[in-house]
Design a protein around this motif. Sequence first.
Motif, mmCIF file in Angstrom:
data_model
loop_
_atom_site.group_PDB
_atom_site.id
_atom_site.type_symbol
_atom_site.label_atom_id
_atom_site.label_comp_id
_atom_site.label_asym_id
_atom_site.label_seq_id
_atom_site.Cartn_x
_atom_site.Cartn_y
_atom_site.Cartn_z
ATOM 1 N N ARG A 173 2.107 1.970 -3.361
ATOM 2 C CA ARG A 173 1.063 2.638 -4.154
ATOM 3 C C ARG A 173 1.090 4.141 -3.871
ATOM 4 O O ARG A 173 1.092 4.961 -4.797
ATOM 5 N N HIS B 131 -10.737 2.447 1.345
ATOM 6 C CA HIS B 131 -10.337 2.773 2.728
ATOM 7 C C HIS B 131 -11.546 3.159 3.576
ATOM 8 O O HIS B 131 -11.646 2.774 4.734
ATOM 9 N N HIS C 204 -10.393 0.050 -8.663
ATOM 10 C CA HIS C 204 -9.016 0.547 -8.617
ATOM 11 C C HIS C 204 -8.248 0.093 -9.864
ATOM 12 O O HIS C 204 -7.591 0.908 -10.523
ATOM 13 N N CYS D 141 -8.874 4.525 -4.190
ATOM 14 C CA CYS D 141 -8.151 4.260 -2.936
ATOM 15 C C CYS D 141 -9.064 4.628 -1.769
ATOM 16 O O CYS D 141 -9.283 3.827 -0.854
ATOM 17 N N LYS D 142 -9.603 5.836 -1.844
ATOM 18 C CA LYS D 142 -10.419 6.344 -0.745
ATOM 19 C C LYS D 142 -11.673 5.496 -0.548
ATOM 20 O O LYS D 142 -12.069 5.196 0.582
ATOM 21 N N MET E 256 0.833 -1.200 0.000
ATOM 22 C CA MET E 256 0.000 0.000 0.000
ATOM 23 C C MET E 256 0.874 1.259 0.000
ATOM 24 O O MET E 256 0.576 2.239 -0.691
#
Length: 155
Positions: A41, A148, A115, A144-145, A38
């Motif tokens: 990334r 998450h 993604h 990504c968000k 991660m």
Amino acid sequence: MKTASRFFLAVIGFSVLMPTFAEQDPTITTIKARQGEMNIRAHNLGPLIAMAKGDMPYDAQLATQLAANLKFLLDLDTSRFWPPGTDSNSYPENSKALPEIWTTYPEIGKYAEKHDKAVIELDAVAGESLEALRAKIGAVGDSCKGCHDEYAKEH
Ligand code: HEC
């Protein structure tokens, strides 16, 4: 003599390292591996976002390389990075991965697919122009968000 002392040093080095490996809980090593991926990334995404925002000058070659790195990561088989029992409840000190990853599995796969798609589209144009980068970077950041928000504790 030279070879012998090198060998000796290697043996010492090995015996110093070995106990560290042996004592480390293998699960924590696994968690660190996925967090490491991660972080790679993020390390590649950061300058792309900075270019898109105008915080750093657009550099076609760098943009191409960073987007290619993000795409390269899509080919990494990360299945062994996410074994059950490695969530943030089981390893509160080490992981921010919410148990929902496993309890709602394979739902998270949809977020990974978003993604993948966003990165592939970015990679196709990142080196063309700042406008092209700007057009595609948002979807990557959102991907990504999005994951998450759903599956990682605040960080
Ligand atoms: C499909 C879900 C998913 C996607 C997509 C995703 N992440 Fe993550 N990310 C996670 C989860 C889950 C964690 C928490 C892992 C843990 O702590 O065990 C995490 C953790 C992180 C961390 C913290 C690592 C650490 O050292 O604690 C960073 C940084 C990060 N992600 C960056 C990114 C970036 C940048 C992207 C997009 C380019 C991205 N992630 C896309 C699920 C995802």
